[in-house]
Design an enzyme around this catalytic site. Structure first.
Site, short mmCIF file in Angstrom:
data_model
loop_
_atom_site.label_atom_id
_atom_site.label_comp_id
_atom_site.label_asym_id
_atom_site.label_seq_id
_atom_site.Cartn_x
_atom_site.Cartn_y
_atom_site.Cartn_z
N ASP A 77 -15.97 -30.74 13.55
CA ASP A 77 -16.59 -31.55 12.30
C ASP A 77 -15.57 -32.46 12.11
OD1 ASP A 77 -18.39 -32.86 10.79
OD2 ASP A 77 -18.76 -31.16 9.62
C1 BGC Z 1 -20.72 -33.90 8.78
C2 BGC Z 1 -21.48 -33.56 9.99
C3 BGC Z 1 -21.70 -34.72 10.72
C4 BGC Z 1 -20.47 -35.73 11.03
C5 BGC Z 1 -20.42 -36.87 11.60
C6 BGC Z 1 -19.59 -34.68 8.85
O1 BGC Z 1 -19.35 -34.90 7.55
O2 BGC Z 1 -20.41 -32.41 8.05
O3 BGC Z 1 -22.83 -32.90 9.88
O4 BGC Z 1 -22.24 -34.53 12.14
O5 BGC Z 1 -20.07 -35.91 9.55
O6 BGC Z 1 -21.25 -37.84 10.94
#
Ligand code: BGC
Length: 770
Positions: free
Chosen positions: A288
């Site tokens: 993530d």
């Molecule tokens: C979130 C993810 C997301 C990623 C990219 C993160 O802060 O937890 O779910 O896919 O950002 O935007």
């Protein structure tokens, strides 16, 4: 119960595609040769480059301060970008990769396409309330078609985190609290995004996230620590991920949270032991956003180099945003701390996904296809159907002794439409709405005027979602008083109060909306309350005083038409809650598939506190019921259903035979028992009912939940019609993660229910013997 293997499919056979297609397309012999040939040519730095991902558009988390993407791409230092929109912008970056980097390896472009790309469907929690995997698959297909036309070939979806706590803002993004329903939805999203072939130009790679336990953040506070026993993890939190893997998801995202002290993005037990060894996942694991760097804040790494090494060795192939692989991975290989063979393996996984998507043959998006792919009439009509099916009718009483308030008859001459969400195109798409735009939204007010004419609709905003004034109240009261019926549209602000980093400690109506509600009800007019929210809201006053309440979630671009058709009865509500609806925040985390405890409690009379031992020393609150306001699986209709004639075709099963089936044969093969019931539409309208099957096991080595969903079917019933619904339960319906750390069936007394929700319905019992 559910764990490994997965519960049998509940979707119709037509929508069940062999998972072998995607699996083999990730690793077919011809592309495998190309992967090896490319790998041979790569320098260590170029290999690491494939494992590096940056956000080059509107950031969805903390920034990195980097912007030198062109240069990095040219040098082969980056393998993936995300948050860039439009085919034109994507092609510009792709051209640098394909035409100017030494090995011409295309980039893969990702985005959070969560519940639609431009055609916004209801939020996932709303979609899950449809209990209709085939519908979800179709929405994901539309999202894939639109996103791919913009050059996006990778979505960071589905979010398959089990969420038992409405305080957690991201409960909006998933399919609720139940692993069986969650697994069915996970499969549906993956099938929809990836289609029959990943290399079709309108398919996109799915990414099951956030692996794992993210939804169990302590106190419902986003990013907080998670503690889960192995059997809770296996039995409740892992099944939707396993289902996504089984359906062939090409990628998976490791979560932010720590899990039993070990961050999920540096957790070899979940990433290697379970994901790779037990499940045989061959796809790519992405971290993530900055999760690799966050290992330092978690306290399991003292510097960036250690964080990179730990995440990588634990099984995170690609580093989203943190830049720590970019800066450290080659160095830790040269120092001997990380074997280069492990880097090769991670690079293979990235390249396989790129080959599988056909990016080497067709790296560019067709810019002429982009505009025409968006908001097509079939997509909008699907958005309306999805919105209608996501609505959950929570209450529908009569106002003054006659028929229930809903559906509204055409006789109401004037309708007061009041509330900050009644004419709010900005909030309707919900959070994480990709390219959703407010100008695409048909609001409730617009649709209502179209339905009954402007002269019959009196609109007043009443208050803001947060804030508001006495003058607004006064205007709203006047509007209500001059009308025959009031439709009140209240709720949350989607981007700020729901989704990531939007946990709430209070779950009532924000701002002065509760005050507005009470004032409007006091006018004595019949009120229909529409709740727009990314989670259940605790509104005991409303549920007691307002005759009709509909959970609308955030319904997407077709919010208005779906709501108006439902309010006037052209669509009959059929949604059922995918989460338990709390009475008060203090009940959270609240979930139906809980353990009984040694001192269980039913509903109690809170006005007469129990005094003696038998009544006092039980597991309960002194100031609140244990039961939810509305149970998981609950949802009313404009018609009524009767459940009866529950039958099972065996009353004894053998644990040994079931275990042989479980461990010997293919998943879901072999039917242990048929359970059937007759469902009758006793009302005067046609409707669709989601019939649910629950199981309880007693006498097992590890205590099992008071009920566990093990099947569901949607049936359409004409007025007066009766249908027999049959569930074929295999061994997996009776298996669980036991005290020997095995997924197994044990001798047990079994109770089965076929029911309209998780709190009632006819039951039958059977015995599992040795
Ligand atoms: C979130 C993810 C997301 C990623 C990219 C993160 O802060 O937890 O779910 O896919 O950002 O935007």
């Amino acid at each position: 119960m559910y764990c490994q293997p997965l519960p049998a499919q509940t979707t119709s056979p037509t929508s069940v595609r062999s998972t072998a297609t995607v699996r083999s397309s990730l690793s077919d012999a011809a592309s495998e040769k190309k992967v090896e040939a490319l790998l041979q040519k790569m320098t260590l730095e170029e290999k690491v480059g494939q494992l590096v991902q940056y956000s080059a558009g509107q950031p969805t988390g903390p920034g990195t301060g980097r912007s030198d993407y062109d240069d990095m791409i040219r040098k082969g230092e980056v393998g993936a970008l995300f948050n860039i929109t439009t085919a034109h912008n994507i092609n510009a970056y792709q051209r640098i990769a394909v035409e100017q980097s030494r090995l011409h390896v295309p980039l893969i472009f990702g985005l959070d396409v969560i519940h639609g790309f431009r055609t916004e469907f209801p939020i996932p929690l709303g979609l899950a309330s449809s209990w209709d995997p085939e519908l979800i698959e179709r929405t994901a297909r539309v999202a894939a078609r639109e996103a791919s036309a913009s050059g996006i070939r990778w979505t960071f979806s589905p979010m398959v985190d089990i969420a038992r706590d409405a305080r957690w803002g991201r409960i909006t993004e998933g399919s609720g609290e139940d692993p069986y329903l969650g697994a069915a939805m996970a499969r549906a999203y993956v099938r929809g995004y990836q289609g029959a072939r990943l290399d079709a130009t309108d398919s996109i790679a799915a990414c099951a996230k956030h692996y794992v336990g993210y939804g169990a953040a302590e106190g419902g506070r986003d990013y907080n620590a998670v503690e889960l026993s192995v059997h809770t993890l296996r039995q409740f939190y892992l099944p939707p991920f396993h289902a996504a893997v089984d359906a062939g998801t090409a990628t998976l995202m490791s979560a932010f949270n720590s899990l039993n002290g070990v961050p999920a993005s540096a957790n070899p037990f979940t990433l290697k032991q379970i994901l790779r060894k037990e499940w045989g996942f061959q796809g790519l694991v992405d971290s993530d956003y900055t999760a690799v760097a966050e290992l330092v804040a978690h306290g399991v790494a003292s510097d960036g180099s250690t964080a990179a090494r730990k995440a990588f060795l634990a099984g995170v192939d690609m580093d989203m945003v943190s830049s720590l692989y970019h800066e450290n991975l080659a160095q830790v290989v040269l120092s001997g701390e990380v074997p280069e063979t492990a880097v090769d393996e991670a690079v293979r996984r990235v390249l396989r996904v790129k080959f599988a998507l056909g990016l080497f043959e067709h790296p560019y998006a067709d810019e002429t296809r982009e505009a025409g792919a968006m908001l097509q009439p079939e997509s909008l009509s699907l958005a309306r159907t999805a919105a209608e099916r996501s609505l959950v009718l929570l209450k529908n009483a009569s106002f003054s002794g006659g028929a229930p308030v809903l559906p509204l008859s055409n006789e109401a001459r004037t309708i007061a439409l009041i509330g900050p969400l009644a004419d709010d195109p900005y909030n309707m798409p919900g959070s994480s709405s990709a390219q959703g735009r407010s100008e695409d939204v048909i609001t409730l007010r617009m649709a209502l005027i179209q339905r009954v004419g402007a002269d019959r609709v009196r609109f007043a905003k009443g208050t803001d979602i947060l804030g508001g004034s006495e003058e607004q109240f006064a205007e709203a009261l006047k509007t209500a008083e001059q009308s025959d019926v009031v439709i009140l549209a209240l709720g949350e602000n989607a981007p700020e109060m729901t989704g990531e980093a939007a946990s709430r400690a209070y779950l009532g109506l924000p701002g002065r909306q509760q005050q507005l509600l009470e004032k409007i009800v006091a006018t004595g007019k019949p009120v229909v309350l529409l709740l727009f929210s990314g989670r259940p809201l605790t509104l005991p006053w409303a549920f007691e005083r307002v005759p009709a309440v509909l959970a609308a979630w955030f319904p997407g671009v077709q919010a208005g038409p779906a709501l108006v058709r439902t309010i006037f009865g052209e669509a009959n509500p059929s949604g059922k809650l995918a989460v338990s609806w709390p009475r008060s925040v203090g009940q959270e985390p609240l979930y139906y598939n809980a353990l009984n405890t040694g001192r269980p409690s039913g509903n109690i009379d809170l006005t007469h506190p129990p005094k003696n031992g038998d009544e006092k020393y039980i597991s309960r609150y002194i100031d609140e019921q244990n039961s939810p306001q509305f149970p998981f699986g609950y949802g009313l209709s404009y018609t009524d259903y009767r459940y009866g004639n529950l039958q099972i075709d065996k009353t004894q099963l053998s644990a040994k035979a079931l275990n042989d089936e479980l461990h010997g044969g293919e998943r879901g093969v072999g039917t242990a028992i048929n359970v059937s019931a007759e469902i009758t539409n006793t009302g005067t309208r046609a409707g669709e009912e989601t019939v649910q099957l629950y199981v309880r096991l007693r006498g097992t080595s590890v205590a099992q939940p008071v009920r566990a969903l093990s099947g569901f079917q949607r049936v359409a019933l004409a007025p007066g019609e009766t249908r027999k619904v049959t569930f074929a339960l295999g061994a997996e319906a009776f298996a669980f993660w036991n005290d020997q750390n095995r997924f197994s069936v044990e001798p047990a007394r079994v109770t089965l229910w076929v029911s309209p929700d998780s709190s009632r319905g006819p039951e039958a019992t059977l015995q599992i013997t040795k």
